[in-house]
Design a protein around this motif. Structure first.
Motif, PDB file in Angstrom:
ATOM      1  N   VAL A  21       0.784  -1.317  -0.088  1.00 19.55           N
ATOM      2  CA  VAL A  21       0.087  -0.108  -0.094  1.00 19.55           C
ATOM      3  C   VAL A  21       1.071   1.183  -0.060  1.00 19.55           C
ATOM      4  N   ASN A  22       0.857   2.272  -0.978  1.00 24.12           N
ATOM      5  CA  ASN A  22       1.247   3.368  -1.163  1.00 24.12           C
ATOM      6  C   ASN A  22       0.576   4.212  -0.338  1.00 24.12           C
ATOM      7  N   THR A  23       1.105   4.970   0.789  1.00 20.18           N
ATOM      8  CA  THR A  23       0.519   5.677   1.750  1.00 20.18           C
ATOM      9  C   THR A  23       0.809   7.130   1.637  1.00 20.18           C
ATOM     10  N   HIS A  24       1.376   7.523   0.364  1.00 17.76           N
ATOM     11  CA  HIS A  24       1.967   8.782   0.328  1.00 17.76           C
ATOM     12  C   HIS A  24       1.205   9.339  -1.000  1.00 17.76           C
ATOM     13  N   MET A  25      -0.008   9.050  -1.271  1.00 17.89           N
ATOM     14  CA  MET A  25      -0.919   9.591  -2.271  1.00 17.89           C
ATOM     15  C   MET A  25      -1.837  10.820  -1.650  1.00 17.89           C
ATOM     16  N   THR A  26      -2.385  11.457  -2.587  1.00 17.34           N
ATOM     17  CA  THR A  26      -3.451  12.514  -2.257  1.00 17.34           C
ATOM     18  C   THR A  26      -4.543  12.763  -3.361  1.00 17.34           C
ATOM     19  N   GLY A  27      -5.696  13.133  -2.760  1.00 14.03           N
ATOM     20  CA  GLY A  27      -6.814  13.325  -3.556  1.00 14.03           C
ATOM     21  C   GLY A  27      -7.300  12.195  -4.469  1.00 14.03           C
ATOM     22  N   VAL A  59      -2.518   0.721 -12.281  1.00 14.16           N
ATOM     23  CA  VAL A  59      -1.452   0.475 -11.161  1.00 14.16           C
ATOM     24  C   VAL A  59      -1.986   0.272  -9.651  1.00 14.16           C
ATOM     25  N   GLY A  60      -3.218   0.424  -9.558  1.00 10.87           N
ATOM     26  CA  GLY A  60      -3.957   0.120  -8.179  1.00 10.87           C
ATOM     27  C   GLY A  60      -5.158   0.774  -8.022  1.00 10.87           C
ATOM     28  N   PHE A  61      -5.783   0.586  -6.794  1.00  7.18           N
ATOM     29  CA  PHE A  61      -7.171   0.983  -6.389  1.00  7.18           C
ATOM     30  C   PHE A  61      -6.880   1.664  -4.945  1.00  7.18           C
ATOM     31  N   ALA A  62      -7.742   2.751  -4.806  1.00 11.03           N
ATOM     32  CA  ALA A  62      -7.555   3.534  -3.962  1.00 11.03           C
ATOM     33  C   ALA A  62      -8.332   2.961  -2.708  1.00 11.03           C
ATOM     34  N   THR A 119      -9.883   8.946  -4.953  1.00 11.14           N
ATOM     35  CA  THR A 119     -11.410   8.765  -4.876  1.00 11.14           C
ATOM     36  C   THR A 119     -11.375   7.270  -4.243  1.00 11.14           C
ATOM     37  N   VAL A 120     -11.988   6.998  -3.186  1.00 11.70           N
ATOM     38  CA  VAL A 120     -11.997   5.551  -2.564  1.00 11.70           C
ATOM     39  C   VAL A 120     -12.720   4.636  -3.581  1.00 11.70           C
ATOM     40  N   GLY A 121     -12.166   3.488  -3.796  1.00 15.48           N
ATOM     41  CA  GLY A 121     -12.763   2.510  -4.545  1.00 15.48           C
ATOM     42  C   GLY A 121     -12.356   2.608  -6.098  1.00 15.48           C
ATOM     43  N   LYS A 122     -11.945   3.633  -6.511  1.00 14.14           N
ATOM     44  CA  LYS A 122     -11.623   3.938  -7.745  1.00 14.14           C
ATOM     45  C   LYS A 122     -10.125   3.154  -8.190  1.00 14.14           C
ATOM     46  N   GLN A 123     -10.376   2.814  -9.511  1.00 11.80           N
ATOM     47  CA  GLN A 123      -9.054   2.129  -9.997  1.00 11.80           C
ATOM     48  C   GLN A 123      -8.120   3.218 -10.565  1.00 11.80           C
ATOM     49  N   TRP A 124      -6.877   3.375 -10.484  1.00 13.73           N
ATOM     50  CA  TRP A 124      -5.763   4.355 -10.840  1.00 13.73           C
ATOM     51  C   TRP A 124      -4.997   3.724 -11.844  1.00 13.73           C
ATOM     52  N   VAL A 125      -4.578   4.776 -13.054  1.00 12.15           N
ATOM     53  CA  VAL A 125      -3.726   4.460 -13.870  1.00 12.15           C
ATOM     54  C   VAL A 125      -2.474   5.250 -14.040  1.00 12.15           C
ATOM     55  N   SER A 126      -1.346   4.732 -14.639  1.00 12.46           N
ATOM     56  CA  SER A 126      -0.401   5.685 -14.763  1.00 12.46           C
ATOM     57  C   SER A 126      -0.623   6.718 -15.795  1.00 12.46           C
ATOM     58  N   THR A 127       0.367   7.603 -15.817  1.00 10.97           N
ATOM     59  CA  THR A 127       0.147   9.170 -16.588  1.00 10.97           C
ATOM     60  C   THR A 127       1.572   9.214 -17.276  1.00 10.97           C
ATOM     61  N   SER A 128       1.607  10.131 -18.067  1.00 10.66           N
ATOM     62  CA  SER A 128       3.000  10.401 -18.974  1.00 10.66           C
ATOM     63  C   SER A 128       4.005  11.129 -17.948  1.00 10.66           C
ATOM     64  N   THR A 129       3.284  11.757 -16.744  1.00 13.63           N
ATOM     65  CA  THR A 129       4.245  12.384 -15.799  1.00 13.63           C
ATOM     66  C   THR A 129       4.660  11.296 -14.833  1.00 13.63           C
ATOM     67  N   ALA A 130       6.033  11.035 -14.561  1.00  8.46           N
ATOM     68  CA  ALA A 130       6.549  10.269 -13.626  1.00  8.46           C
ATOM     69  C   ALA A 130       6.193  10.360 -12.497  1.00  8.46           C
ATOM     70  N   GLY A 131       5.509   9.375 -11.681  1.00  6.43           N
ATOM     71  CA  GLY A 131       4.906   9.194 -10.218  1.00  6.43           C
ATOM     72  C   GLY A 131       3.760   9.885 -10.055  1.00  6.43           C
ATOM     73  N   LYS A 132       2.920  10.116 -11.264  1.00  6.07           N
ATOM     74  CA  LYS A 132       1.450  10.698 -11.035  1.00  6.07           C
ATOM     75  C   LYS A 132       0.592   9.563 -11.422  1.00  6.07           C
ATOM     76  N   THR A 133      -0.725   9.504 -11.278  1.00  5.01           N
ATOM     77  CA  THR A 133      -1.714   8.769 -11.534  1.00  5.01           C
ATOM     78  C   THR A 133      -3.050   9.210 -11.811  1.00  5.01           C
ATOM     79  N   GLN A 134      -3.755   8.991 -12.640  1.00  2.00           N
ATOM     80  CA  GLN A 134      -5.061   9.656 -13.004  1.00  2.00           C
ATOM     81  C   GLN A 134      -6.369   8.324 -13.026  1.00  2.00           C
TER      82      GLN A 134
END
Length: 85
Positions: free
Chosen positions: A28-34, A65-68, A36-51
């Motif tokens: 679990v990556n605990t250093h995220m912000t913003g 890359v994971g689930f909130a 939405t709980v339960g939503k799936q997240w994907v990588s972006t073209s910006t290193a270290g960012k998700t959308q």
């Protein structure tokens, strides 16, 4: 992510490209912000960012890359990278 580069893990801090980083490949990556709980997240073209939506940009790699779990934590579950034509 940029084509040919995908997420094999995550870090909990920023590192210079010449530095040695601690990379986590599961958990679990605990250093995220913003998130939405339960939503799936994907990588972006910006290193270290998700959308929350799959990128459609030609020449980029789309990868789940994971689930909130909370608004600040994500369970890292890397998916199969897909190169966008």
């Amino acid at each position: 992510a940029t084509t040919g580069k995908w997420a094999d893990g995550y870090v909990l801090a920023a590192y210079a490209s010449s530095a040695t980083a601690v990379v986590y490949t599961k958990g679990v990556n605990t250093h995220m912000t913003g998130l939405t709980v339960g939503k799936q997240w994907v990588s972006t073209s910006t290193a270290g960012k998700t959308q929350s939506t799959m990128p459609a940009t030609s020449g980029h790699t789309a990868q789940e890359v994971g689930f909130a779990l909370t608004t600040t934590s994500m369970l890292f579950v890397p998916g199969i990278p897909i190169a966008r034509a």
